[in-house]
Scaffold this motif. Sequence first.
Motif, PDB file in Angstrom:
ATOM      1  N   LEU A 188     -45.252  11.893 -25.703  1.00 23.75           N
ATOM      2  CA  LEU A 188     -44.155  10.929 -25.776  1.00 23.75           C
ATOM      3  C   LEU A 188     -44.570   9.608 -25.145  1.00 23.75           C
ATOM      4  O   LEU A 188     -44.296   8.530 -25.689  1.00 23.75           O
TER       5      LEU A 188
ATOM      6  N   HIS B 126     -39.227   6.890 -19.875  1.00 20.85           N
ATOM      7  CA  HIS B 126     -40.628   6.586 -20.188  1.00 20.85           C
ATOM      8  C   HIS B 126     -40.759   5.106 -20.564  1.00 20.85           C
ATOM      9  O   HIS B 126     -41.660   4.405 -20.092  1.00 20.85           O
TER      10      HIS B 126
ATOM     11  N   VAL C 175     -44.583   5.993 -27.009  1.00 16.72           N
ATOM     12  CA  VAL C 175     -43.847   4.828 -26.513  1.00 16.72           C
ATOM     13  C   VAL C 175     -44.814   3.680 -26.208  1.00 16.72           C
ATOM     14  O   VAL C 175     -44.544   2.522 -26.530  1.00 16.72           O
TER      15      VAL C 175
ATOM     16  N   ARG D 286     -36.776   9.810 -22.779  1.00 18.63           N
ATOM     17  CA  ARG D 286     -37.518   8.836 -23.593  1.00 18.63           C
ATOM     18  C   ARG D 286     -37.266   7.421 -23.088  1.00 18.63           C
ATOM     19  O   ARG D 286     -38.203   6.624 -22.962  1.00 18.63           O
TER      20      ARG D 286
END
Length: 311
Positions: free
Chosen positions: A117, A178, A121, A175
């Motif tokens: 992830l 992050h 990103v 998310r």
Amino acid sequence: MSILLDPMNTRKERPERRELVAMARGLAPRHGYNATGLENVRILRTEAVLRDVPVLYRPGAVFVLQGRKQGMLEGEIYLYDEEHYLAVSVPVPFRMESVASAERPLLAVYVEFDMNLAAEVASEVGARRPEARAGRVRGLVSSRMEPEIEDVVLRLLRTLRDPVECAVLGAGILRELHYRVLVGPQGGAMIAALQQRGTSGKIVQSLARLRESYASEISVAALASEAGMSVPSYHVHFKALTGSTPIQYVKAIRLHEARLMIARQDGTIAQVAASVGYASPAQFSRDFKRHFRRTASEEARWVRQHLGELG
């Protein structure tokens, strides 16, 4: 540079901060690390005052909601307290100290990055903000707890209190967290580590291989060759990123992995020593005590008393 830990709290607490602390207390009812409804999120609650403790964090971020911590690496101080958080782009061994008390226990949220992830990103951010890719890789970065970061941590804790919200909303909030870390002041350093570009990127790739094969025999010459460097050049770049030589780094990984296994009672000292790559249990015991300043059995008791279950 030197920063002294002050046991007194000089920050004027705002309602959001009080809510963060109250929720963290509720989610961390016992001393040590408390698991949450999200696999990559743990909350530490401890009253222990620590000095010069060796640590090795996995990539992620640590948000101290109450109390203070600071890390020391190669003469630099990395403060993570109620106004700063620590971002870890690559695992580096460093020394840590903290302030806490029975009246005011240290409360900290540990978020381990989902590396797939994080890479996704980072790729999105790098494509739209080319300047973000220009950062120099650094293993540790201390950054101010800006309102955007505090807000997402607050929403994360609110979500963790409800199993349904956690299941439905948790992944989305992680998310966003992050993303917030990767666009923060340390974002360039972390994106550079994730995208593994240039000379530093080759060292980051080496670190990943060492994490996977630390129990095997390590050849620095082979690592240098894989990175396309001479052995002296590899040593210089490796130490610049990690603060350690390759051999010191591998030893630290082995000892920290052994510490986890011993605390979990995964085998005898001799069995643990062999599983992390030591041919000699006696050498393992000497290295362990030199690193942690306690014998393996003493360290296991200390970990269970102060940190609880380690993951």
